[in-house]
Design an enzyme around this catalytic site. Sequence first.
Site, PDB file in Angstrom:
ATOM      1  N   ASN A 209       0.843  -1.195   0.000  1.00 56.33           N
ATOM      2  CA  ASN A 209       0.000   0.000   0.000  1.00 56.33           C
ATOM      3  C   ASN A 209       0.881   1.247   0.000  1.00 56.33           C
ATOM      4  O   ASN A 209       2.112   1.155  -0.049  1.00 56.33           O
ATOM      5  CB  ASN A 209      -0.956  -0.013   1.197  1.00 56.33           C
ATOM      6  CG  ASN A 209      -0.227  -0.146   2.513  1.00 56.33           C
ATOM      7  OD1 ASN A 209       0.587   0.684   2.873  1.00 56.33           O
ATOM      8  ND2 ASN A 209      -0.506  -1.233   3.240  1.00 56.33           N
ATOM      9  N   ASP A 279      -4.671  -6.154   4.363  1.00 58.84           N
ATOM     10  CA  ASP A 279      -5.788  -6.987   4.810  1.00 58.84           C
ATOM     11  C   ASP A 279      -5.758  -8.376   4.178  1.00 58.84           C
ATOM     12  O   ASP A 279      -6.278  -9.331   4.752  1.00 58.84           O
ATOM     13  CB  ASP A 279      -7.122  -6.313   4.460  1.00 58.84           C
ATOM     14  CG  ASP A 279      -7.325  -5.016   5.218  1.00 58.84           C
ATOM     15  OD1 ASP A 279      -6.953  -4.962   6.405  1.00 58.84           O
ATOM     16  OD2 ASP A 279      -7.833  -4.053   4.628  1.00 58.84           O
ATOM     17  N   LYS A 289       9.265 -16.955 -10.652  1.00 61.61           N
ATOM     18  CA  LYS A 289       8.571 -15.826 -11.263  1.00 61.61           C
ATOM     19  C   LYS A 289       7.431 -16.327 -12.149  1.00 61.61           C
ATOM     20  O   LYS A 289       7.614 -17.224 -12.974  1.00 61.61           O
ATOM     21  CB  LYS A 289       9.546 -14.998 -12.102  1.00 61.61           C
ATOM     22  CG  LYS A 289       8.884 -13.823 -12.809  1.00 61.61           C
ATOM     23  CD  LYS A 289       9.859 -13.119 -13.738  1.00 61.61           C
ATOM     24  CE  LYS A 289       9.130 -12.060 -14.564  1.00 61.61           C
ATOM     25  NZ  LYS A 289      10.010 -11.405 -15.543  1.00 61.61           N
ATOM     26  N   PHE A 323      -5.472   2.861  14.398  1.00 63.33           N
ATOM     27  CA  PHE A 323      -5.578   3.900  13.377  1.00 63.33           C
ATOM     28  C   PHE A 323      -6.617   3.477  12.346  1.00 63.33           C
ATOM     29  O   PHE A 323      -6.764   2.289  12.056  1.00 63.33           O
ATOM     30  CB  PHE A 323      -4.230   4.110  12.672  1.00 63.33           C
ATOM     31  CG  PHE A 323      -3.320   5.087  13.368  1.00 63.33           C
ATOM     32  CD1 PHE A 323      -3.034   6.323  12.804  1.00 63.33           C
ATOM     33  CD2 PHE A 323      -2.781   4.778  14.604  1.00 63.33           C
ATOM     34  CE1 PHE A 323      -2.204   7.221  13.450  1.00 63.33           C
ATOM     35  CE2 PHE A 323      -1.950   5.668  15.265  1.00 63.33           C
ATOM     36  CZ  PHE A 323      -1.667   6.898  14.676  1.00 63.33           C
ATOM     37  N   LYS A 337     -14.538   0.157  14.762  1.00 65.46           N
ATOM     38  CA  LYS A 337     -13.256  -0.503  15.024  1.00 65.46           C
ATOM     39  C   LYS A 337     -12.864  -0.412  16.489  1.00 65.46           C
ATOM     40  O   LYS A 337     -12.261  -1.340  17.036  1.00 65.46           O
ATOM     41  CB  LYS A 337     -12.164   0.119  14.145  1.00 65.46           C
ATOM     42  CG  LYS A 337     -12.301  -0.224  12.666  1.00 65.46           C
ATOM     43  CD  LYS A 337     -11.217   0.437  11.833  1.00 65.46           C
ATOM     44  CE  LYS A 337     -11.377   0.067  10.352  1.00 65.46           C
ATOM     45  NZ  LYS A 337     -10.353   0.705   9.503  1.00 65.46           N
ATOM     46  N   LYS A 341     -12.320  -4.056  18.155  1.00 64.67           N
ATOM     47  CA  LYS A 341     -10.928  -4.423  18.416  1.00 64.67           C
ATOM     48  C   LYS A 341     -10.495  -4.153  19.857  1.00 64.67           C
ATOM     49  O   LYS A 341      -9.322  -4.323  20.193  1.00 64.67           O
ATOM     50  CB  LYS A 341     -10.011  -3.679  17.441  1.00 64.67           C
ATOM     51  CG  LYS A 341     -10.347  -3.978  15.982  1.00 64.67           C
ATOM     52  CD  LYS A 341      -9.408  -3.275  15.018  1.00 64.67           C
ATOM     53  CE  LYS A 341      -9.832  -3.532  13.575  1.00 64.67           C
ATOM     54  NZ  LYS A 341      -8.873  -3.014  12.590  1.00 64.67           N
TER      55      LYS A 341
END
Length: 399
Positions: A209, A279, A289, A323, A337, A341
Amino acid sequence: MLKDKTVVIGVSGGIAVYKCLDVISRLRKLGVNVNVIMTKSATEFVAPLSFQSLSQNYVVCDMFEDPKTWDVEHISLAKKADVFLIAPATANVIGKIANGIADDMLTTTVMATKGKVLIAPAMNTNMYENPIVQRNISILKELGYNFVEPESGRLACGDTGKGKLATPETIVNEVVNLLTQNQDLKGNNIIVTAGPTMESIDPMRFISNRSTGKMGYSIAAQAIKRGAEVTLISGPTNLTPPQNLKKLIRIESAEDMYNAVLNNMDENQVIIKSAAVADYKPKNYSDKKIKKTDDDLSIELDRNKDIAYEIGKIKKDKILVGFAAETNDLTENAKGKVQKKNLDFIVANDLTKEGAGFGVDTNIVKIIDKEGHITEYPKMTKDEVANVILDKVNELIKK
């Protein structure tokens, strides 16, 4: 409050050397003990005797001069320094420190100090704006060195622009801030996770990301400044880790990060999960490869462990901070969340807002606690956001 504090001032060669006499005078009036190191070039502008008279301590100019005490001079001064001020700091001295060169008393001593280092640049505008100088300054900032920005105005060479040494008043204020900096987190052990994770597809390709790790590295750096013992668990980044970390653990995958957090939980009271963890991961890794063909390629993905969720189930009395980086329904998603959590609070930011999110030096956040209270903050630097988060952590520690 400052009578037991020592500031070592490293004076390098520039026309602004004379301003440091005023800096010393102001510090002495505040009760600060001052020791001065001058480079050979600095002595061409102002005689060491002037600094010696104001500081009331002998001035060191040469690594090989006859010692005044039986201490190893540069180590003795390095240990004394609560703050090591370099003013004026030339491009040459900044470059040496940034690249680990220690070839005179000033650079050797600053290399050995554990005190807070404050650098006050002064040079021609074109020199200050030179990409090499700016790169060296960035390196030092990332390492936790503090800077007093130069001012704009007419320079000694006749040019007008940024490069004037900050005023003695400004420099002294910054020194005093560092001398009196809050050590409210001293004695606390904190885990900070930062950066992205990489989920390998084959030896060449991976899923990741846009996280740069800047927010997590800022939290780690500010926590250290406030006295905490910090374990930084970092995904792949281009950032230089802050100085004086208790432990740096470099990881790649979400599984690596989960294991690193789990293995270090027992010795830490606070866990700040600022990393952007993938995720999903490829269900099947190819050890060779994957060759391009004329057909489309489909990659089946499996869910990664939700690290904050797993830690939340076993955290007991530890403080867990999460976060949430969202592009829509920020508040609702973040609130969900917190409950799911078992977070003590969550730091939420909207990635669509200018000045927030990945790859920038600022952020715009909301903090939502487990009772549902929401505090919104304006755009701030990531260091400022880090201290807001740490203030909230400290409140919970004291409860």
